[in-house]
Design a protein around this motif. Structure first.
Motif, PDB file in Angstrom:
ATOM      1  N   ARG A 123     -28.897 -56.977 101.015  1.00  0.00           N
ATOM      2  CA  ARG A 123     -29.450 -58.316 100.784  1.00  0.00           C
ATOM      3  C   ARG A 123     -30.560 -58.269  99.720  1.00  0.00           C
ATOM      4  NH1 ARG A 123     -32.481 -59.426 106.609  1.00  0.00           N
ATOM      5  NH2 ARG A 123     -33.882 -57.624 106.593  1.00  0.00           N
ATOM      6  N   SER A 124     -30.588 -57.204  98.943  1.00  0.00           N
ATOM      7  CA  SER A 124     -31.653 -57.033  97.956  1.00  0.00           C
ATOM      8  C   SER A 124     -31.292 -57.655  96.614  1.00  0.00           C
ATOM      9  CB  SER A 124     -31.958 -55.542  97.759  1.00  0.00           C
ATOM     10  OG  SER A 124     -30.886 -54.893  97.093  1.00  0.00           O
ATOM     11  N   LYS A 125     -32.317 -58.073  95.887  1.00  0.00           N
ATOM     12  CA  LYS A 125     -32.134 -58.623  94.541  1.00  0.00           C
ATOM     13  C   LYS A 125     -31.556 -57.554  93.616  1.00  0.00           C
ATOM     14  CE  LYS A 125     -34.667 -60.727  90.700  1.00  0.00           C
ATOM     15  NZ  LYS A 125     -36.016 -61.140  90.196  1.00  0.00           N
TER      16      LYS A 125
ATOM     17  N   GLY B 270     -18.958 -53.491  96.655  1.00  0.00           N
ATOM     18  CA  GLY B 270     -19.328 -53.458  98.068  1.00  0.00           C
ATOM     19  C   GLY B 270     -19.961 -52.135  98.424  1.00  0.00           C
ATOM     20  N   PHE B 271     -19.803 -51.735  99.676  1.00  0.00           N
ATOM     21  CA  PHE B 271     -20.369 -50.466 100.123  1.00  0.00           C
ATOM     22  C   PHE B 271     -19.622 -49.977 101.349  1.00  0.00           C
ATOM     23  CE2 PHE B 271     -22.801 -53.724 102.368  1.00  0.00           C
ATOM     24  CZ  PHE B 271     -22.854 -53.243 103.682  1.00  0.00           C
TER      25      PHE B 271
ATOM     26  N   ASN C 244     -27.237 -57.673 107.219  1.00  0.00           N
ATOM     27  CA  ASN C 244     -27.936 -57.860 105.948  1.00  0.00           C
ATOM     28  C   ASN C 244     -26.967 -58.275 104.846  1.00  0.00           C
ATOM     29  OD1 ASN C 244     -30.315 -57.128 107.199  1.00  0.00           O
ATOM     30  ND2 ASN C 244     -30.335 -55.041 106.396  1.00  0.00           N
ATOM     31  N   ALA C 245     -25.770 -57.694 104.853  1.00  0.00           N
ATOM     32  CA  ALA C 245     -24.765 -58.065 103.858  1.00  0.00           C
ATOM     33  C   ALA C 245     -24.325 -59.516 104.028  1.00  0.00           C
ATOM     34  CB  ALA C 245     -23.569 -57.133 103.957  1.00  0.00           C
ATOM     35  N   ALA C 246     -24.122 -59.927 105.267  1.00  0.00           N
ATOM     36  CA  ALA C 246     -23.733 -61.316 105.521  1.00  0.00           C
ATOM     37  C   ALA C 246     -24.818 -62.272 105.048  1.00  0.00           C
ATOM     38  CB  ALA C 246     -23.453 -61.511 107.008  1.00  0.00           C
ATOM     39  N   GLU C 247     -26.076 -61.884 105.229  1.00  0.00           N
ATOM     40  CA  GLU C 247     -27.197 -62.716 104.775  1.00  0.00           C
ATOM     41  C   GLU C 247     -27.294 -62.728 103.254  1.00  0.00           C
ATOM     42  OE1 GLU C 247     -32.077 -62.573 104.884  1.00  0.00           O
ATOM     43  OE2 GLU C 247     -30.977 -61.788 106.612  1.00  0.00           O
ATOM     44  N   GLY C 248     -27.076 -61.547 102.635  1.00  0.00           N
ATOM     45  CA  GLY C 248     -27.200 -61.457 101.185  1.00  0.00           C
ATOM     46  C   GLY C 248     -26.171 -62.291 100.451  1.00  0.00           C
ATOM     47  N   GLY C 249     -24.938 -62.306 100.923  1.00  0.00           N
ATOM     48  CA  GLY C 249     -23.921 -63.195 100.391  1.00  0.00           C
ATOM     49  C   GLY C 249     -23.266 -62.774  99.089  1.00  0.00           C
TER      50      GLY C 249
ATOM     51  N   ASP D 111     -18.380 -60.354 113.022  1.00  0.00           N
ATOM     52  CA  ASP D 111     -18.139 -61.796 112.972  1.00  0.00           C
ATOM     53  C   ASP D 111     -18.889 -62.441 111.809  1.00  0.00           C
ATOM     54  OD1 ASP D 111     -16.287 -62.626 114.830  1.00  0.00           O
ATOM     55  OD2 ASP D 111     -17.727 -62.879 116.449  1.00  0.00           O
ATOM     56  N   ALA D 112     -20.151 -62.052 111.626  1.00  0.00           N
ATOM     57  CA  ALA D 112     -20.973 -62.637 110.564  1.00  0.00           C
ATOM     58  C   ALA D 112     -20.384 -62.317 109.189  1.00  0.00           C
ATOM     59  CB  ALA D 112     -22.410 -62.120 110.667  1.00  0.00           C
ATOM     60  N   CYS D 113     -19.943 -61.079 109.003  1.00  0.00           N
ATOM     61  CA  CYS D 113     -19.353 -60.698 107.715  1.00  0.00           C
ATOM     62  C   CYS D 113     -18.034 -61.426 107.478  1.00  0.00           C
ATOM     63  CB  CYS D 113     -19.143 -59.186 107.664  1.00  0.00           C
ATOM     64  SG  CYS D 113     -20.671 -58.237 107.481  1.00  0.00           S
TER      65      CYS D 113
END
Length: 412
Positions: free
Chosen positions: A170-172, A191-192, A205-210, A234-236
């Motif tokens: 989720r980092s810039k 991705g990762f 964090n990935a789901a939040e980062g988008g 689920d979030a991803c």
């Protein structure tokens, strides 16, 4: 290679609503894992069906990918394995800078120019920071002798880059690196992969980062519905991130015992390995399962699993779970460190059994010793730990009292 946090460490009695048309969540995956053990006996053209295996769309990318991916970690005889997979309809190959397989893939691509346009090609690198991913990708492309890959992963987030890397998705910095790579055309998607004990948080964090297109992750097909890892999947999935399973077969060594405990598998024409793959694909959130295949017999068995796939009933997945645990696995794909916490130790019990699995199951003895030596003294010192409590906390009930002395004996 391999979570579940404290509230998900009890015996998983319930499974998620997704997956098996009202049943369980997905399974691991690894770095990559071996398929069935067998000998490399036949030429690629013999006994291989030519039709394409089933595909699923990889998240928001919109791209259909083979539900079975060839993992190429330290594969011996990779030229033949690649040809056999292609003849059998597999169109998704996974490699990495550290797999020693990129040159063989380059030779294969050069042998037939038509392959590249139909191949979904994934590679990985482990930069110390996301801003260096572009430079790492250039080296991947040079080794593969191709102008682009379909997907580039930062390899093993959490293990590489230290604790700070947990925040990368989720980092810039990672977002800007991913955008630059996609604009360059040198990788279509970014991705990762991860098998860190905090992988549930990494996925959230990935789901939040988008901005992440795909993630390769270890998991169990019997992850409890209330587990943090299940909520992270689920979030991803909701965010449109493509999910690839890995480590699903790791540590499942006693296939004969699993088969004896589940005689219905033989009636269905399935091996335990094939049943594990069916359990993974039953989870609709996963687009593919990546399996390291070491010979052409393994290739054939895994291709047949893909062709014959049918969703598994909840009761069948639970029975498969019980049979796998009863057979004494050496690896827990659901490890989130709960075993160590329950045991009251700083020893990395999950990492120690992971190293043992590399040695015993995969035959990667030097890699097993390297992983073991990379752990500091505290991470290796399990003596004085409550190993029975660790076993009770482990989602796959690893017998640490049996496994840890063997890890020390073989790897120290």
């Amino acid at each position: 290679m391999h979570g579940r946090e404290e509230m998900g460490c009890e015996a998983p009695a319930d499974l998620d609503r997704r997956g098996f048309l009202g049943a369980g969540a997905g399974l691991a995956a690894a770095g990559m894992l071996n398929g069935p053990r067998a000998t490399d006996a036949q030429e690629p053209s013999k006994g291989v069906k030519s039709e394409l295996i089933p595909t699923r769309v990889l998240g928001k990318t919109g791209v259909p990918v083979s539900i079975l991916s060839l993992g190429t970690w330290n594969s011996v005889g990779l030229d033949r394995i690649l040809r056999t997979c292609w003849a059998g309809g597999l169109r998704y190959v996974d490699t990495a800078a550290s797999y020693n397989s990129e040159p063989a893939i380059a030779r294969w691509l050069k042998s037939d120019a038509s392959i590249r346009k139909d191949l979904f090609l994934v590679t990985k690198s482990a930069p110390n920071t996301p801003s260096r991913l572009m430079a790492a990708l250039e080296k991947n492309l040079a080794a593969l002798q191709t102008d682009y890959v379909d997907l580039i992963f930062i390899h093993a987030v959490g293990d590489h880059g230290g604790e700070a890397s947990i925040e990368w998705p989720r980092s810039k910095e990672f977002k800007e690196a991913a955008e630059a790579i996609r604009r360059s055309g040198k990788a279509k998607f970014v991705g990762f992969s991860t098998h860190h004990k905090e992988q549930a948080q990494i996925l959230m964090n990935a789901a939040e980062g988008g901005f992440v297109d795909a993630i390769m992750v270890r998991n169990n097909p019997w992850t409890a519905a209330e587990a943090p890892m299940n909520r992270a999947l689920d979030a991803c999935h909701k965010a449109g991130i493509g999910l690839i399973s890995m480590k699903q077969i790791a540590g499942q060594q006693d296939q004969d015992q699993i088969a004896r405990n589940l005689p219905e598998l033989k009636q269905k024409g399935l091996s335990p390995y094939q049943a594990l793959l069916h359990a993974i694909w039953t989870d609709e959130r996963f687009s593919a399962a990546c399996v390291s295949m070491r010979n052409t017999d393994q290739v054939r068995e895994n291709l047949e699993a893909a062709r014959t796939y049918r969703p598994m009933a909840r009761a069948d997945i639970l029975r498969l779970r019980d049979a796998c645990i009863a057979a004494g696995p050496t690896f827990c794909a659901g490890c989130d460190g709960s075993c160590s916490r329950a045991a009251g130790t700083e020893a990395e019990l999950g990492q120690l059994t992971r190293a043992l699995t590399y040695h015993e199951h995969h035959g990667y003895r030097e890699e097993a010793r390297r992983l073991y030596r990379s752990l500091d003294e505290k991470a290796r010192d399990w003596r004085g730990a409550d190993l029975e409590a660790a076993r009770e906390a482990c989602p796959n009930r690893l017998d640490f009292a049996r496994l840890l002395p063997r890890a020390d004996e073989l790897l120290s």
